[in-house]
Design a protein around this motif. Sequence first.
Motif, mmCIF file in Angstrom:
data_model
loop_
_atom_site.group_PDB
_atom_site.id
_atom_site.type_symbol
_atom_site.label_atom_id
_atom_site.label_comp_id
_atom_site.label_asym_id
_atom_site.label_seq_id
_atom_site.Cartn_x
_atom_site.Cartn_y
_atom_site.Cartn_z
ATOM 1 N N GLY A 206 -8.772 9.674 -3.731
ATOM 2 C CA GLY A 206 -7.750 10.237 -2.851
ATOM 3 C C GLY A 206 -6.481 10.589 -3.595
ATOM 4 O O GLY A 206 -5.860 11.639 -3.340
ATOM 5 N N HIS A 207 -6.060 9.732 -4.518
ATOM 6 C CA HIS A 207 -4.848 10.011 -5.298
ATOM 7 C C HIS A 207 -5.020 11.237 -6.192
ATOM 8 O O HIS A 207 -4.136 12.089 -6.275
ATOM 9 C CB HIS A 207 -4.507 8.804 -6.175
ATOM 10 N N HIS A 208 -6.167 11.323 -6.853
ATOM 11 C CA HIS A 208 -6.347 12.374 -7.861
ATOM 12 C C HIS A 208 -6.792 13.715 -7.270
ATOM 13 O O HIS A 208 -6.509 14.768 -7.850
ATOM 14 C CB HIS A 208 -7.368 11.919 -8.908
ATOM 15 N N ALA A 335 5.803 11.421 5.394
ATOM 16 C CA ALA A 335 4.428 11.614 4.925
ATOM 17 C C ALA A 335 4.284 12.937 4.171
ATOM 18 O O ALA A 335 4.673 13.990 4.667
ATOM 19 C CB ALA A 335 3.464 11.579 6.099
ATOM 20 N N GLY A 336 3.738 12.847 2.957
ATOM 21 C CA GLY A 336 3.524 14.029 2.139
ATOM 22 C C GLY A 336 4.606 14.295 1.127
ATOM 23 O O GLY A 336 4.443 15.159 0.254
ATOM 24 N N TYR A 337 5.733 13.554 1.208
ATOM 25 C CA TYR A 337 6.832 13.706 0.250
ATOM 26 C C TYR A 337 6.833 12.510 -0.710
ATOM 27 O O TYR A 337 6.267 11.458 -0.397
ATOM 28 C CB TYR A 337 8.165 13.806 0.977
ATOM 29 N N GLY A 352 -2.814 13.052 -3.443
ATOM 30 C CA GLY A 352 -2.887 12.206 -2.263
ATOM 31 C C GLY A 352 -2.098 10.936 -2.501
ATOM 32 O O GLY A 352 -2.004 10.464 -3.635
ATOM 33 N N ASP A 353 -1.507 10.380 -1.428
ATOM 34 C CA ASP A 353 -0.746 9.151 -1.593
ATOM 35 C C ASP A 353 -0.657 8.415 -0.260
ATOM 36 O O ASP A 353 -1.044 8.928 0.798
ATOM 37 C CB ASP A 353 0.657 9.456 -2.132
ATOM 38 N N HIS A 354 -0.126 7.207 -0.331
ATOM 39 C CA HIS A 354 0.046 6.352 0.852
ATOM 40 C C HIS A 354 1.309 5.544 0.638
ATOM 41 O O HIS A 354 2.043 5.773 -0.324
ATOM 42 C CB HIS A 354 -1.172 5.443 1.024
ATOM 43 N N GLY A 355 1.600 4.608 1.506
ATOM 44 C CA GLY A 355 2.830 3.824 1.405
ATOM 45 C C GLY A 355 3.873 4.245 2.420
ATOM 46 O O GLY A 355 4.965 3.680 2.470
#
Length: 504
Positions: A206-208, A335-337, A352-355
Amino acid sequence: MRHTANIFTLIFIIFLYSTIYCSSVPNESLSAPLLLLISFDGFRWNYPDLYHLPNFNLLSKRGVRVKYIQNNFATVTFPLHYSIITGLYEESHGIVGNTIFDPKLNAVTTLDTMNDTRWWSQNSYSQPIWTSNELANDSYQRRSGVIAWPSIGTPINGHLPVRYQLFNLTRKFDSILQQIIDWFREPAESRINLGVVYYPEPDMTGHHHGPISDEMNKTLKECDDYVGQLLAMIDIDEYLKRNLNVIITSDHGMESIRKNRTIILADYIDTKLCSAYGSRSSVNIFVPLESNINRIYANLSTIPNFEVYKKSQIPDEYHYKSNIRIGDILFVAKAGYEIIAPGDNASIELLGDHGYDDRVESMHGIFYGFGPAFHENMQVEPFHTVDIYPLMSYILKLKERKTNGSIDNVKHILRHHINNDLFDEINLLLSKTTSYVTSWGFITDGCVLLVILISIVYIIVAFRHSRQLIYAEPQFPIRYRLLSNDEGSKNNFFPDASDNEELE
């Protein structure tokens, strides 16, 4: 109706146990309950709906699927995995990020260095489920086996599980599954009754490559195949098929990241006046001089698509305020920044990211449960990450600990919900009396007939009862309930030795 269902539950259990003791089948009812917990890191709640995942869909029919898990803030790996196994919010257990600064310790830790017990044992109340299982003071032989779960290998308040293996990025998940099943299948004097397993996918993909991509499709297919392997391992083993309960969950989801949505924190504040620790989605900013807080806060408040809070202003629903490891200012991207904090490598591009805010839909994780404790073919509304611990405790027949979660929020997904202490008393009574019953030549066919009749009535009542989704306010530990929402940044939660008696 609720009390009627419980009465029939007790009656059913009594006659069921009578049948078991009267038959020639080996008695396993006195063995410790079996539970396997698996976490797929970063498995977004709606991946099974967006991608073709037949084995995950089979889980819905085989047991319970929760629409999604409402997780904690911050929605990152180490904090949420610690919440899953302790039932505590991040402000309660102290793992507030993947990178943490502790003013009292005057130390910083990252994912690579968080192997010091001080980080995981900030307070004596943080007790992983594997420790609760092994320290239970009852007649069961309890052993826990843990593979790769964040924190494993580090003693937490002085305890490690009987069996554990450290995280190994190169290890294939099928070998992990085989190992944990082997531990369940060992002889009675050495086998585990609780297994806990972590797998780093599909988070890395998801990150890559982002949550919606061909690469994610491939990774999710592999995860689905692993679930199929697990089901096959269970189904060919009568002992596991009859006794093993399985929970498959995740810590958080994944959000797509687009270009030109990243800020450099040093462009907006004087980093000589403060320090920042966290992820690309949120950072805790510590300001040594209180007189500089308003200045830094004002500068950050001008940035669109980012939220900034003084510690006392952090939303109550975050449950992310009352801990010394949370900064004087919390800076959160929408979300998305993304945020590039000092020391972060801005050249690494993430798709992709989370947190982000835990109320953002893409941050939600999955939950599936199947086995003898769970209903079948059931889909239910969301509950919270911290409710997983009391659920596991109930399945394992552990005495209830005060946590931020509540069994009342999850009991509707269980086949039978009765008081564990009462169950143990019934179990002890039956174990003593049935030996006399069998010596008197009690007719097994009669037991079976009675069970069938009672079961019919029980199923009718329980079916009607199970369709009612029951929710209740979580029961918080007394120590945490004393904290006020407006205490501000100077009143951090950090219990010392004098608190231990109250917390335990």
